[in-house]
Design an enzyme around this catalytic site. Structure first.
Site, PDB file in Angstrom:
ATOM      1  N   ASN A 124      37.308  -6.660  77.809  1.00 12.23           N
ATOM      2  CA  ASN A 124      35.924  -7.336  77.569  1.00 12.23           C
ATOM      3  C   ASN A 124      36.408  -8.578  76.862  1.00 12.23           C
ATOM      4  O   ASN A 124      37.009  -8.738  75.733  1.00 12.23           O
ATOM      5  CB  ASN A 124      35.040  -6.560  76.741  1.00 12.23           C
ATOM      6  CG  ASN A 124      33.457  -7.157  76.224  1.00 12.23           C
ATOM      7  OD1 ASN A 124      33.571  -8.289  76.677  1.00 12.23           O
ATOM      8  ND2 ASN A 124      32.924  -6.398  75.764  1.00 12.23           N
ATOM      9  N   SER A 183      28.427 -26.074  84.585  1.00  7.55           N
ATOM     10  CA  SER A 183      27.323 -25.932  85.719  1.00  7.55           C
ATOM     11  C   SER A 183      26.627 -27.345  85.769  1.00  7.55           C
ATOM     12  O   SER A 183      26.787 -28.096  84.802  1.00  7.55           O
ATOM     13  CB  SER A 183      26.357 -24.747  85.352  1.00  7.55           C
ATOM     14  OG  SER A 183      25.068 -24.956  86.089  1.00  7.55           O
ATOM     15  N   TYR A 234      20.919 -21.152  78.853  1.00  8.66           N
ATOM     16  CA  TYR A 234      21.825 -21.424  79.526  1.00  8.66           C
ATOM     17  C   TYR A 234      22.469 -22.896  79.740  1.00  8.66           C
ATOM     18  O   TYR A 234      23.683 -23.161  79.714  1.00  8.66           O
ATOM     19  CB  TYR A 234      21.574 -21.001  81.049  1.00  8.66           C
ATOM     20  CG  TYR A 234      22.706 -21.214  82.059  1.00  8.66           C
ATOM     21  CD1 TYR A 234      23.821 -20.482  82.266  1.00  8.66           C
ATOM     22  CD2 TYR A 234      22.407 -22.191  83.183  1.00  8.66           C
ATOM     23  CE1 TYR A 234      24.633 -20.618  83.119  1.00  8.66           C
ATOM     24  CE2 TYR A 234      23.211 -22.211  84.270  1.00  8.66           C
ATOM     25  CZ  TYR A 234      24.423 -21.394  84.293  1.00  8.66           C
ATOM     26  OH  TYR A 234      25.353 -21.551  85.419  1.00  8.66           O
TER      27      TYR A 234
END
Length: 253
Positions: free
Chosen positions: A64, A144, A157
């Protein structure tokens, strides 16, 4: 495929599916020793097996990375698999939820920040510690087009991905003296397992209609861009955000 990453040791986070998986496979095909990271063995093992079946070199790192200790452990283990060598880091892992502003929950913000933002900062710390200052290295952060253009329900986001571009520029400015290049890729909507919940045929058709190249991107498109930025062909490229979107971002007003 060209062996332009021959002998390099790479870690790809979130490589159990989607863009991360394809990036790991392409890097291995280009000659890199690839460490495949994800949360669970059942995500990691099939990717490692596929790479080895194709004649590539791969190791699984089940970890993780949503904490300082987790990402540092993953990078240290990657360097161990590389015999002390570590050359390429791809910060691809993300945990994404879209919520309207009144519905945003503290736990959502915290997890998205841990996986998609804080882990990138801690990864830079460890990369500096393990990358050879003479040989240098390459770091590619997956951002992105949401860092450049935003849709409703994407406050967290878009904010995180915009922050990744800031981290990329600042890290490139600081780490250039150590011969470490830091770049980002900004994919548009790419069909993957993780994006299924936010896609449908009508929405895809609308995106295609706005895209000059007339199609959605693929994981192969994004992985090729990442591999380019990690290779010596991009040896004088740093602090850049390469938009891989078929032209949609800069041709629609």
């Amino acid at each position: 495929m060209h062996q332009d990453l021959q002998g390099r040791v790479a870690l790809v986070t979130g490589a159990g599916a989607g863009i991360g998986r394809e990036t790991a496979c392409q890097m291995a095909a280009r000659g890199a020793v690839v460490c495949v990271n994800d949360l669970k063995e059942e995500f990691v093992a099939p990717v490692v097996e596929a790479i080895r079946a194709d004649g590539g070199q791969a190791f699984g790192i089940v970890q993780n990375i949503a904490s300082r200790e987790g990402i540092r452990e993953a990078i240290q283990r990657a360097a161990e698999h590389g015999g002390g060598r570590f050359d390429i880091l791809v910060n691809n892992a993300a945990w994404v939820r879209y919520q309207a502003i009144p519905d945003i929950l503290p736990e959502t913000v915290e997890r998205m920040l841990d996986v998609g933002f804080r882990s990138v900062i801690w990864s830079l710390q460890e990369a500096v510690a393990v990358m050879d200052p003479e040989r240098g290295g390459a770091i590619v952060n997956v951002a992105s087009v949401a860092a450049l253009r935003s849709a409703p329900n994407s406050v967290v986001y878009s904010g995180i991905k915009s922050g990744i571009l800031g981290i990329t520029r600042a890290a490139a400015a600081e780490l250039g003296a150590r011969r470490i290049r830091v770049n980002a890729v900004c994919p548009s909507a790419v069909p993957t397992e993780g994006t299924q919940r936010n896609r449908n045929a009508e929405r895809d058709a609308a995106r295609i209609a706005r895209t000059p190249l007339g199609r959605l991107g693929t994981v192969e498109d994004i992985a090729r861009a990442i591999c380019f930025l990690a290779s010596d062909e991009a040896g004088f490229i740093t602090a850049q955000a390469l938009t891989v979107d078929g032209g949609v971002t800069l041709t629609n007003i």
